[in-house]
Motif scaffolding. Structure first.
Motif, PDB file in Angstrom:
ATOM      1  N   UNK A  19      15.164   5.988  -4.561  1.00  0.00           N
ATOM      2  CA  UNK A  19      15.979   6.397  -3.429  1.00  0.00           C
ATOM      3  C   UNK A  19      15.768   7.865  -3.078  1.00  0.00           C
ATOM      4  N   UNK A  20      15.366   8.682  -4.068  1.00  0.00           N
ATOM      5  CA  UNK A  20      15.104  10.101  -3.790  1.00  0.00           C
ATOM      6  C   UNK A  20      13.995  10.274  -2.757  1.00  0.00           C
ATOM      7  N   UNK A  21      13.069   9.317  -2.705  1.00  0.00           N
ATOM      8  CA  UNK A  21      11.974   9.405  -1.751  1.00  0.00           C
ATOM      9  C   UNK A  21      12.502   9.388  -0.329  1.00  0.00           C
ATOM     10  N   UNK A  22      13.604   8.652  -0.112  1.00  0.00           N
ATOM     11  CA  UNK A  22      14.174   8.541   1.225  1.00  0.00           C
ATOM     12  C   UNK A  22      15.294   9.532   1.479  1.00  0.00           C
ATOM     13  N   UNK A 395      16.923  -4.350  -4.100  1.00  0.00           N
ATOM     14  CA  UNK A 395      17.325  -4.286  -2.692  1.00  0.00           C
ATOM     15  C   UNK A 395      16.145  -4.099  -1.744  1.00  0.00           C
ATOM     16  N   UNK A 396      15.257  -3.196  -2.058  1.00  0.00           N
ATOM     17  CA  UNK A 396      14.087  -2.961  -1.197  1.00  0.00           C
ATOM     18  C   UNK A 396      12.845  -2.906  -2.066  1.00  0.00           C
ATOM     19  N   UNK A 397      11.960  -3.861  -1.888  1.00  0.00           N
ATOM     20  CA  UNK A 397      10.671  -3.823  -2.570  1.00  0.00           C
ATOM     21  C   UNK A 397       9.638  -3.061  -1.745  1.00  0.00           C
ATOM     22  N   UNK A 398       9.876  -2.991  -0.456  1.00  0.00           N
ATOM     23  CA  UNK A 398       8.949  -2.306   0.433  1.00  0.00           C
ATOM     24  C   UNK A 398       9.738  -1.767   1.617  1.00  0.00           C
ATOM     25  N   UNK A 399       9.039  -1.229   2.601  1.00  0.00           N
ATOM     26  CA  UNK A 399       9.685  -0.638   3.772  1.00  0.00           C
ATOM     27  C   UNK A 399       9.038  -1.185   5.032  1.00  0.00           C
ATOM     28  N   UNK A 400       9.877  -1.524   6.023  1.00  0.00           N
ATOM     29  CA  UNK A 400       9.289  -1.978   7.271  1.00  0.00           C
ATOM     30  C   UNK A 400       9.067  -0.780   8.187  1.00  0.00           C
ATOM     31  N   UNK A 401       8.574  -1.064   9.388  1.00  0.00           N
ATOM     32  CA  UNK A 401       8.144  -0.002  10.287  1.00  0.00           C
ATOM     33  C   UNK A 401       9.228   0.962  10.706  1.00  0.00           C
ATOM     34  N   UNK A 402      10.502   0.518  10.688  1.00  0.00           N
ATOM     35  CA  UNK A 402      11.594   1.401  11.093  1.00  0.00           C
ATOM     36  C   UNK A 402      11.751   2.576  10.135  1.00  0.00           C
ATOM     37  N   UNK A 403      11.387   2.368   8.873  1.00  0.00           N
ATOM     38  CA  UNK A 403      11.500   3.438   7.874  1.00  0.00           C
ATOM     39  C   UNK A 403      10.145   4.069   7.583  1.00  0.00           C
ATOM     40  N   UNK A 404       9.119   3.236   7.417  1.00  0.00           N
ATOM     41  CA  UNK A 404       7.805   3.768   7.034  1.00  0.00           C
ATOM     42  C   UNK A 404       7.233   4.687   8.100  1.00  0.00           C
ATOM     43  N   UNK A 405       7.683   4.521   9.350  1.00  0.00           N
ATOM     44  CA  UNK A 405       7.176   5.354  10.431  1.00  0.00           C
ATOM     45  C   UNK A 405       7.523   6.814  10.296  1.00  0.00           C
ATOM     46  N   UNK A 406       8.461   7.147   9.415  1.00  0.00           N
ATOM     47  CA  UNK A 406       8.820   8.550   9.182  1.00  0.00           C
ATOM     48  C   UNK A 406       8.259   9.061   7.857  1.00  0.00           C
ATOM     49  N   UNK A 414       4.605   5.417  -3.356  1.00  0.00           N
ATOM     50  CA  UNK A 414       5.476   5.837  -4.451  1.00  0.00           C
ATOM     51  C   UNK A 414       6.763   5.013  -4.449  1.00  0.00           C
ATOM     52  N   UNK A 415       7.308   4.782  -3.267  1.00  0.00           N
ATOM     53  CA  UNK A 415       8.521   3.966  -3.162  1.00  0.00           C
ATOM     54  C   UNK A 415       8.267   2.559  -3.705  1.00  0.00           C
ATOM     55  N   UNK A 416       7.162   1.953  -3.300  1.00  0.00           N
ATOM     56  CA  UNK A 416       6.871   0.586  -3.729  1.00  0.00           C
ATOM     57  C   UNK A 416       6.589   0.506  -5.224  1.00  0.00           C
ATOM     58  N   UNK A 417       5.890   1.497  -5.760  1.00  0.00           N
ATOM     59  CA  UNK A 417       5.619   1.481  -7.204  1.00  0.00           C
ATOM     60  C   UNK A 417       6.915   1.516  -7.993  1.00  0.00           C
ATOM     61  N   UNK A 418       7.844   2.361  -7.571  1.00  0.00           N
ATOM     62  CA  UNK A 418       9.125   2.448  -8.276  1.00  0.00           C
ATOM     63  C   UNK A 418       9.937   1.166  -8.083  1.00  0.00           C
ATOM     64  N   UNK A 419       9.865   0.586  -6.886  1.00  0.00           N
ATOM     65  CA  UNK A 419      10.613  -0.648  -6.617  1.00  0.00           C
ATOM     66  C   UNK A 419      10.098  -1.796  -7.482  1.00  0.00           C
ATOM     67  N   UNK A 420       8.794  -1.951  -7.579  1.00  0.00           N
ATOM     68  CA  UNK A 420       8.243  -3.047  -8.375  1.00  0.00           C
ATOM     69  C   UNK A 420       8.391  -2.783  -9.870  1.00  0.00           C
ATOM     70  N   UNK A 421       8.369  -1.530 -10.256  1.00  0.00           N
ATOM     71  CA  UNK A 421       8.658  -1.209 -11.660  1.00  0.00           C
ATOM     72  C   UNK A 421      10.077  -1.642 -12.010  1.00  0.00           C
ATOM     73  N   UNK A 422      11.002  -1.369 -11.095  1.00  0.00           N
ATOM     74  CA  UNK A 422      12.397  -1.773 -11.302  1.00  0.00           C
ATOM     75  C   UNK A 422      12.516  -3.295 -11.387  1.00  0.00           C
ATOM     76  N   UNK A 423      11.831  -4.012 -10.492  1.00  0.00           N
ATOM     77  CA  UNK A 423      11.890  -5.472 -10.518  1.00  0.00           C
ATOM     78  C   UNK A 423      11.287  -6.025 -11.794  1.00  0.00           C
ATOM     79  N   UNK A 424      10.166  -5.484 -12.220  1.00  0.00           N
ATOM     80  CA  UNK A 424       9.516  -5.979 -13.436  1.00  0.00           C
ATOM     81  C   UNK A 424      10.390  -5.725 -14.655  1.00  0.00           C
ATOM     82  N   UNK A 425      11.089  -4.605 -14.698  1.00  0.00           N
ATOM     83  CA  UNK A 425      12.007  -4.355 -15.805  1.00  0.00           C
ATOM     84  C   UNK A 425      13.133  -5.381 -15.815  1.00  0.00           C
ATOM     85  N   UNK A 426      13.588  -5.780 -14.636  1.00  0.00           N
ATOM     86  CA  UNK A 426      14.604  -6.842 -14.557  1.00  0.00           C
ATOM     87  C   UNK A 426      14.030  -8.180 -15.029  1.00  0.00           C
TER      88      UNK A 426
END
Length: 433
Positions: A19-22, A395-406, A414-426
Motif C-alpha cells: 500500500x505504501x507504493x500507492x 484485495x488487489x493482485x494488480x492494478x487497472x488503468x485507472x490507477x496504473x496510469x499514474x 513492485x506492487x504486483x510482486x508484493x501482492x503475489x507474495x502476500x497471496x502465496x503466504x496465505x
C-alpha cells in the motif's frame, strides 16, 4: 492446524509495503453523496445504473457483512443509493474531521452524483483553498457547469486536477449520449481545465458510436487542449460483462467490444497518440506498464514466486484474470477456476453455483471483493458434502488503468510482486501440504 503467527505478521508487513507504493498518490476523499440519474442532470444513455429498479433491492452479501446477508455496502452502495447531495456544512465538517487526524495536500471531491451539479461547489472549493489545500474534482462530466466563469472560479479557488468524463468532443454527440443540454459550455470548461489543471479524461467506448474516427478526433482535440491522460473504458451491456443489478441490457441492440477487441483499440490508440498523452484502458490494459498482471512479462519474477509455493489450493476468478493467473501459477500445486463473469470483483453467489466442484481443492480462495456472503459461499462450494476451507484472497493482485496510469512500470511491478507474495503466504498458511 498449528498456527504460526509470525507468518501473519509477515503477511501484514507485506500488505503495508504494498500500500505504501500507492500512498504518495493518496488524497483526502470527500464524498458529496448524491445519486446517478437524480444529481447528475439525468442519466447518460450508457450509464451502468440506468434501468435500475430501486424498489426491488436484494442484498448480494460481501466481505463486510457480519452474521446475515446484507450490509450498507452490498445493499445500497453498489447501487449508488446514497440520497441527495449533502449540505455544505456537513461536507465542511467532513473535511475538518479528517484533517484533525491526518495531514493532506489535496482534497478529492467526489460523489454518487456528478460534482458539477453540487449547488455549493464553488463555496466548498473556496473553503478548501483558503485552508491551503489543492483540489481534485473527481469524475465529473461537466454537464452541470452553467458557463465558463464557473470553471474559472473553480481554478481560482484551488482546483488543479480534474477527472472528466468526455465520451466525445463532438457537442451533438455529447448532447445525445450524455444528456448534456449545455454541451458546448461543458466542452469549453473542459478546454479551460486542460489549459490550467492536470486533467485526466475518461471515454466509455461504444462500438459504432464513438470508436474509430470519432475516437481519433476526440483524442486529437484532447491532445491539442493539453489533457494529461485518457482512460478508455469498455462499455458493458450484459450480466457477464458486469451488469449485475438486473438491468441488462442498458442499450438494446449494442454488442460491446470483446476483451481482445478492446485491448487492440487501446494498443492502436497508444501507437497513434501515446507520445503526446498517457493512454490506458479498463478492464485492460496499460501499454506502458503492461498492467494488469505486468509480472507475466517477466519470467524471472514468475519463477521466484512459483518457487515459494509450498501448499495446494484453488483460486476462483473471472474470465479476464483467468489466463493471467493460470500462467502465473503454472506447474505449481495451485489451480485456477473461472466463472462466466469478466470482472472478478463482480462475482456473485449465482456465479459460484456454476463452478464444477470436482475442480476444487481443499482450500479455495475467492476474490476479496466478490459480492457473496462468506457463509453462502461456503454452503455453495461445499454442497457436495466436502469440508473445504473458503477464504478471501488479496484485495488487489494488480492494478487497472485507472490507477496504473499514474504509476511507472517499476511501481506497478513492485506492487504486483508484493501482492503475489502476500497471496502465496496465505496459500502456504491455509493450503494443504
Amino acid at each position: 492446524m498449528n498456527f504460526d503467527f509470525t507468518k501473519f505478521q509477515s503477511i501484514w508487513d507485506t500488505n503495508k509495503e504494498k500500500e505504501d507504493i500507492l500512498r504518495d498518490k493518496s488524497q483526502l476523499l470527500v464524498d458529496l453523496k448524491g445519486e446517478p440519474g437524480k444529481n447528475c442532470g439525468g442519466f447518460c444513455r450508457f450509464c451502468y445504473f440506468r434501468k435500475l429498479d430501486s424498489n426491488n433491492i436484494t442484498p448480494f452479501g460481501c466481505k463486510n457483512c457480519t452474521y446475515q446477508v446484507g450490509c450498507d455496502y452490498c445493499t445500497y452502495s453498489v447501487r449508488e443509493i446514497n440520497g441527495d447531495f449533502l449540505p455544505l456544512p456537513l461536507v465542511v465538517q467532513q473535511v475538518q474531521s479528517a484533517l484533525f487526524f491526518q495531514q493532506y495536500k489535496k482534497v478529492n471531491i467526489t460523489g454518487g452524483g456528478d460534482v458539477s451539479f453540487y449547488p455549493d461547489l464553488i463555496p466548498l472549493c473556496e473553503y478548501i483553498g483558503n485552508i491551503g489545500l489543492k483540489i481534485h474534482l473527481g469524475y465529473t462530466s461537466g454537464k452541470g457547469f452553467k458557463d465558463l466563469d464557473t470553471a474559472k472560479a473553480l481554478v481560482d479557488a484551488g482546483v488543479d486536477e480534474v477527472t472528466f468524463s468526455v465520451f466525445s468532443t463532438d457537442p451533438d454527440m455529447r448532447r445525445e449520449w450524455l444528456n448534456d443540454r449545455n454541451a458546448r459550455i461543458s466542452l469549453k470548461c473542459l478546454e479551460y481545465f486542460c489549459e490550467n489543471c492536470e486533467v485526466h479524461c475518461a471515454v466509455i467506448v461504444i462500438p459504432g458510436v464513438n470508436d474509430g474516427e470519432v475516437l481519433n478526433r476526440t483524442l486529437s482535440d484532447l491532445v491539442d487542449w493539453g489533457a494529461k491522460g485518457v482512460i478508455l473504458m469498455r462499455f458493458a451491456n450484459t450480466t457477464e460483462q458486469g451488469l449485475i443489478l438486473k438491468n441488462a441490457p442498458i442499450i438494446e441492440g449494442i454488442t460491446p467490444h470483446s476483451v481482445e477487441e478492446f485491448k487492440n483499440i487501446v494498443k492502436e490508440v497508444h501507437e497513434s497518440f501515446g507520445d503526446k498523452i498517457r493512454i490506458t484502458g479498463t478492464p485492460l490494459y496499460d501499454p506502458l506498464t503492461k498492467a494488469p498482471f505486468a509480472i507475466t512479462y517477466h519470467k524471472d519474477i514468475l519463477e521466484r514466486l512459483r518457487n515459494k509455493i509450498e501448499a495446494e489450493a484453488t483460486i476462483v476468478t473471472g474470465k479476464i484474470a483467468y489466463d493471467f493467473l493460470r500462467e502465473i501459477f503454472q506447474d505449481t500445486p495451485v489451480n485456477v477456476v473461472k466463472v462466466n463473469k469478466d470482472i472478478s470483483d463482480l462475482i456473485t453467489a449465482e456465479d459460484l453455483k456454476t463452478v464444477d466442484l470436482k475442480k476444487l481443492k481443499d482450500t479455495v480462495f475467492l476474490p476479496p471483493l466478490a459480492l457473496v456472503h462468506d457463509r453462502v459461499a461456503e454452503k455453495i462450494l461445499n454442497r457436495d458434502g466436502r469440508d473445504r476451507m473458503i477464504i478471501r484472497g488479496v484485495d488487489k493482485l494488480t492494478l487497472d488503468g485507472e490507477v496504473s496510469g499514474t504509476l511507472t512500470e517499476e511501481e506497478v511491478l513492485e506492487f504486483e510482486k508484493r501482492a503475489f507474495t502476500e497471496l502465496i503466504e496465505k496459500i502456504n498458511f491455509f493450503g494443504k501440504r
